[in-house]
Structures are given as structure tokens and as C-alpha cells.
Design a protein around this motif. Structure first.
Motif, PDB file in Angstrom:
ATOM      1  N   GLY A   1     -82.661 -38.378 -32.075  1.00 46.99           N
ATOM      2  CA  GLY A   1     -83.916 -38.863 -32.634  1.00 46.99           C
ATOM      3  C   GLY A   1     -84.714 -39.674 -31.628  1.00 46.99           C
ATOM      4  N   ALA A   2     -84.019 -40.518 -30.850  1.00 45.06           N
ATOM      5  CA  ALA A   2     -84.706 -41.310 -29.831  1.00 45.06           C
ATOM      6  C   ALA A   2     -85.278 -40.415 -28.736  1.00 45.06           C
ATOM      7  N   LEU A   3     -84.542 -39.365 -28.362  1.00 44.04           N
ATOM      8  CA  LEU A   3     -85.029 -38.448 -27.333  1.00 44.04           C
ATOM      9  C   LEU A   3     -86.280 -37.717 -27.806  1.00 44.04           C
ATOM     10  N   ILE A   4     -86.281 -37.276 -29.074  1.00 40.23           N
ATOM     11  CA  ILE A   4     -87.470 -36.631 -29.619  1.00 40.23           C
ATOM     12  C   ILE A   4     -88.650 -37.590 -29.608  1.00 40.23           C
ATOM     13  N   THR A   5     -88.409 -38.845 -30.006  1.00 41.14           N
ATOM     14  CA  THR A   5     -89.484 -39.838 -30.051  1.00 41.14           C
ATOM     15  C   THR A   5     -90.062 -40.088 -28.672  1.00 41.14           C
ATOM     16  N   VAL A   6     -89.194 -40.220 -27.670  1.00 38.94           N
ATOM     17  CA  VAL A   6     -89.659 -40.486 -26.306  1.00 38.94           C
ATOM     18  C   VAL A   6     -90.452 -39.298 -25.765  1.00 38.94           C
ATOM     19  N   VAL A   7     -89.925 -38.082 -25.959  1.00 35.48           N
ATOM     20  CA  VAL A   7     -90.610 -36.890 -25.445  1.00 35.48           C
ATOM     21  C   VAL A   7     -91.975 -36.725 -26.100  1.00 35.48           C
ATOM     22  N   ILE A   8     -92.039 -36.858 -27.424  1.00 34.13           N
ATOM     23  CA  ILE A   8     -93.308 -36.714 -28.128  1.00 34.13           C
ATOM     24  C   ILE A   8     -94.252 -37.848 -27.765  1.00 34.13           C
ATOM     25  N   GLY A   9     -93.708 -39.067 -27.645  1.00 33.56           N
ATOM     26  CA  GLY A   9     -94.552 -40.210 -27.278  1.00 33.56           C
ATOM     27  C   GLY A   9     -95.180 -40.047 -25.906  1.00 33.56           C
ATOM     28  N   LEU A  10     -94.384 -39.620 -24.923  1.00 32.53           N
ATOM     29  CA  LEU A  10     -94.927 -39.398 -23.583  1.00 32.53           C
ATOM     30  C   LEU A  10     -95.930 -38.250 -23.569  1.00 32.53           C
ATOM     31  N   SER A  11     -95.728 -37.268 -24.425  1.00 33.06           N
ATOM     32  CA  SER A  11     -96.646 -36.121 -24.475  1.00 33.06           C
ATOM     33  C   SER A  11     -98.003 -36.503 -25.036  1.00 33.06           C
ATOM     34  N   MET A  12     -98.069 -37.613 -25.779  1.00 29.84           N
ATOM     35  CA  MET A  12     -99.335 -38.045 -26.352  1.00 29.84           C
ATOM     36  C   MET A  12    -100.222 -38.766 -25.351  1.00 29.84           C
ATOM     37  N   LEU A  13     -99.635 -39.264 -24.282  1.00 26.39           N
ATOM     38  CA  LEU A  13    -100.394 -40.127 -23.367  1.00 26.39           C
ATOM     39  C   LEU A  13    -101.546 -39.395 -22.682  1.00 26.39           C
ATOM     40  N   PRO A  14    -101.366 -38.239 -22.096  1.00 25.87           N
ATOM     41  CA  PRO A  14    -102.524 -37.584 -21.455  1.00 25.87           C
ATOM     42  C   PRO A  14    -103.337 -36.752 -22.445  1.00 25.87           C
ATOM     43  N   ALA A  15    -103.973 -37.431 -23.428  1.00 28.24           N
ATOM     44  CA  ALA A  15    -104.843 -36.768 -24.410  1.00 28.24           C
ATOM     45  C   ALA A  15    -104.103 -35.696 -25.197  1.00 28.24           C
ATOM     46  N   PHE A  16    -102.808 -35.921 -25.450  1.00 28.42           N
ATOM     47  CA  PHE A  16    -101.986 -35.029 -26.265  1.00 28.42           C
ATOM     48  C   PHE A  16    -101.777 -33.655 -25.624  1.00 28.42           C
ATOM     49  N   VAL A  17    -102.118 -33.504 -24.361  1.00 25.29           N
ATOM     50  CA  VAL A  17    -101.960 -32.208 -23.698  1.00 25.29           C
ATOM     51  C   VAL A  17    -100.477 -31.829 -23.594  1.00 25.29           C
ATOM     52  N   GLY A  18     -99.633 -32.815 -23.413  1.00 29.65           N
ATOM     53  CA  GLY A  18     -98.210 -32.531 -23.280  1.00 29.65           C
ATOM     54  C   GLY A  18     -97.594 -31.886 -24.501  1.00 29.65           C
ATOM     55  N   LEU A  19     -98.247 -32.067 -25.672  1.00 29.42           N
ATOM     56  CA  LEU A  19     -97.715 -31.460 -26.890  1.00 29.42           C
ATOM     57  C   LEU A  19     -97.778 -29.938 -26.849  1.00 29.42           C
ATOM     58  N   LEU A  20     -98.610 -29.392 -26.000  1.00 26.60           N
ATOM     59  CA  LEU A  20     -98.678 -27.935 -25.864  1.00 26.60           C
ATOM     60  C   LEU A  20     -97.329 -27.349 -25.458  1.00 26.60           C
ATOM     61  N   VAL A  21     -96.560 -28.126 -24.706  1.00 26.25           N
ATOM     62  CA  VAL A  21     -95.249 -27.657 -24.247  1.00 26.25           C
ATOM     63  C   VAL A  21     -94.115 -28.362 -24.985  1.00 26.25           C
ATOM     64  N   SER A  22     -94.212 -29.694 -25.121  1.00 24.71           N
ATOM     65  CA  SER A  22     -93.101 -30.445 -25.705  1.00 24.71           C
ATOM     66  C   SER A  22     -92.882 -30.100 -27.175  1.00 24.71           C
ATOM     67  N   GLY A  23     -93.965 -29.824 -27.919  1.00 22.73           N
ATOM     68  CA  GLY A  23     -93.815 -29.478 -29.327  1.00 22.73           C
ATOM     69  C   GLY A  23     -92.952 -28.249 -29.542  1.00 22.73           C
ATOM     70  N   PRO A  24     -93.300 -27.117 -28.929  1.00 27.04           N
ATOM     71  CA  PRO A  24     -92.443 -25.936 -29.111  1.00 27.04           C
ATOM     72  C   PRO A  24     -91.055 -26.084 -28.508  1.00 27.04           C
ATOM     73  N   VAL A  25     -90.913 -26.814 -27.422  1.00 17.98           N
ATOM     74  CA  VAL A  25     -89.585 -27.003 -26.836  1.00 17.98           C
ATOM     75  C   VAL A  25     -88.686 -27.764 -27.805  1.00 17.98           C
ATOM     76  N   ILE A  26     -89.225 -28.816 -28.447  1.00 14.72           N
ATOM     77  CA  ILE A  26     -88.454 -29.559 -29.434  1.00 14.72           C
ATOM     78  C   ILE A  26     -88.097 -28.660 -30.618  1.00 14.72           C
ATOM     79  N   GLY A  27     -89.039 -27.806 -31.013  1.00 13.62           N
ATOM     80  CA  GLY A  27     -88.752 -26.886 -32.109  1.00 13.62           C
ATOM     81  C   GLY A  27     -87.608 -25.942 -31.791  1.00 13.62           C
ATOM     82  N   HIS A  28     -87.665 -25.313 -30.615  1.00 14.18           N
ATOM     83  CA  HIS A  28     -86.562 -24.432 -30.209  1.00 14.18           C
ATOM     84  C   HIS A  28     -85.254 -25.212 -30.092  1.00 14.18           C
ATOM     85  N   ALA A  29     -85.335 -26.421 -29.557  1.00 17.17           N
ATOM     86  CA  ALA A  29     -84.124 -27.220 -29.381  1.00 17.17           C
ATOM     87  C   ALA A  29     -83.496 -27.595 -30.719  1.00 17.17           C
ATOM     88  N   THR A  30     -84.331 -27.826 -31.738  1.00 18.22           N
ATOM     89  CA  THR A  30     -83.804 -28.155 -33.066  1.00 18.22           C
ATOM     90  C   THR A  30     -83.000 -26.997 -33.635  1.00 18.22           C
TER      91      THR A  30
END
Length: 287
Positions: free
Chosen positions: A243-272
């Protein structure tokens, strides 16, 4: 007068029913004959490095189906900007509505779970099929979504109560951050974060493997939720790290105008999906 000839009783006719005799009609099979309950499934014992392994497997799936992953990543990107709009217009709801990632995220990831399962079976994932992954279990998914929605509504109400007790008037968006970090509001900040952590933890523990389990096994919502809770209680340290790893990855992905979510979101989904596959044993040789 008519006489009826009686047949003599033989030892075979007088012998009791044996174990090989079929049970009388109308009787229910024993619990042993029905097979083990879904709640008695043996769950895997996890290790500290498993969350990183799940993340690596999620990244591998994203690389194998990048176009499909980017489509879902765009959905996460738009969700991030919706959260930013809420922050600017109604700051009190930000922490509560950030649960939208915990509530909508697993359901949005249904297509990613479907894609990972297809890749696992040696098939090419298709966007149309992933978008329809909810249909076979739509009733169960609706029930489970209702439970999570109730938790989020309670979270939102609790957040508003904490705000109302602390502030006479709601600070504007540009003055919210200075007001939160002011020394006189430290107690409020601690309380607000603790309330958010409790509800976020409840949502995470209940749904961490529930959605992929419902899709994969078509079990009921209660069995899936209780299995997810069992997994979290059986491996509290590893699941806390996940849970902490998901929070950190998603949190860091939000910093550059949420651009990181383009990759981190699906990666977390596959990882789940891979976390679910690791924790819950498969059924049958072809599962």
C-alpha cells in the motif's frame, strides 16, 4: 378369498445400506462433498520483496501491451486533473475525494486485469474485450462498489466534521496550504491525516485483491472482500509495504502535472493482478 404370497426375507434384503449405495433423493450433499469453501482457501505467505516483484511484472505487462495501457493511463490522467479542479473549488473535499483513486481505480483497472490474464494465457489483449470485462460479474461488482461508496461517503463526512470543528470559515484554495501548516493548526492536521488514513486503510484492505478475484473466479462480493481482508491480516507487513509503495508511486506521478499517471496507473493495475495471482491459489490445471 384372495391369498397373497409373501416372499421370504433374505440376508441381503435385511442388510443395512452400505457406503456405496446412493443417498436418498432429496438429501443435500455434505459440506465435504461440495468442496472447500472460498473462505478456507490457503493464502500464500508473502516476503518483503514481493511488492517490488509485482511491480516489475506489471511493468513487463505494460511493455507487452503499451497502447492498451496508455488508454487506461489517460483515464487516470484525467482523474488527476479532476482532483485538481476539486482542490481549487472545494478544498475541504480534496482528501476525501482523493479516495476516488482508491474507489474508482480498482474498477477502472478491470480492463488491465483482463489484459494481464490474457497475456498470462498467451493471448493478445484487446481493448474492446478489456472494456467489457465487467459484464460477466456486473451484479457482484455493483454490490462491491456500493460498499466502497459508503466508505467514501463516510470519509467525506468525517473530513467535513474535522474542518468544521477547526475553522469558522473555509479557507480559499490559495490560503489553504498556509492555514494547514500554521503552528496553531497542527492538531487539526494530525487529526485530519489520521481520519484519512483510517478510511483509506479500510478501502485498501477490503479491495486490494477483491476486484481481480471477482473477475477471475466470479465469487460473491462478501467472499472476495473477506479473502482480501484475510490476506492483509495474514501478511500485514508486506501488504502495508504494498500500500505504501502504491501511494508513493502514485504520489510522485502527480507531481509533473499528473503526466506520470499515464504510465504508473496501468503499471499498478497490472501489478495488482500479479499480486492477486500470487496471494490466492489457482483452481484447476488450466487456471
Amino acid at each position: 378369498m384372495r391369498y397373497v404370497q409373501s416372499l421370504p426375507l433374505t440376508p441381503d434384503a435385511m442388510s443395512p445400506a452400505t457406503e456405496t449405495d446412493p443417498p436418498p433423493s432429496g438429501t443435500e450433499p455434505s459440506p465435504e462433498a461440495q468442496g472447500p469453501s472460498i473462505l478456507s482457501l490457503p493464502l500464500a505467505e508473502l516476503r518483503a520483496g514481493d511488492p517490488l516483484r509485482w511491480l516489475a511484472l506489471g511493468w513487463a505487462d505494460f511493455r507487452r501491451a503499451p497502447a492498451l495501457g496508455l488508454f487506461y493511463g489517460l483515464c487516470f490522467f484525467l482523474m488527476g486533473h479532476a482532483l485538481l479542479w476539486v482542490f481549487r473549488t472545494a478544498p475541504a473535499y480534496v482528501l476525501a475525494l482523493s479516495a476516488g483513486f482508491l474507489l474508482m481505480g480498482p474498477f477502472l483497472c478491470l480492463g488491465l486485469y483482463h489484459a494481464s490474464r490474457a497475456l498470462e494465457q498467451g493471448q493478445a489483449p484487446r481493448l474492446g474485450e478489456s472494456l467489457a470485462a465487467w459484464r460477466p460479474t456486473k451484479g457482484t461488482m455493483a454490490i462491491f462498489a456500493g460498499v466502497l461508496l459508503i466508505l467514501e461517503m463516510l470519509w467525506g463526512r468525517a473530513s467535513l466534521v474535522v474542518f468544521a470543528v477547526t475553522f469558522n470559515t473555509m479557507p480559499s484554495a490559495d490560503k489553504l496550504l498556509p492555514a494547514l501548516i500554521a503552528p496553531e493548526n497542527v492538531t487539526f492536521l494530525i487529526t485530519y491525516v489520521m481520519v484519512g488514513a483510517v478510511f483509506a486503510g479500510l478501502i485498501f484492505v477490503t479491495s486490494v485483491i477483491s476486484i481481480p478475484m471477482i473477475m477471475d473466479r466470479q465469487v460473491d462480493a462478501i467472499s472476495a472482500g473477506l479473502t482480501s481482508i484475510r490476506a492483509s491480516l495474514q501478511n500485514p507487513g508486506v501488504m502495508l509495504c504494498w500500500g505504501a509503495l502504491i501511494t508513493v508511486v502514485i504520489g510522485l506521478s502527480m507531481l509533473p502535472a499528473f503526466v506520470g499517471l499515464l504510465v504508473s496507473g496501468p503499471v499498478i493495475g497490472h501489478a495488482t493482478w500479479h499480486a492477486y495471482r500470487h496471494i490466492v491459489p489457482r483452481v484447476g490445471p488450466g487456471a
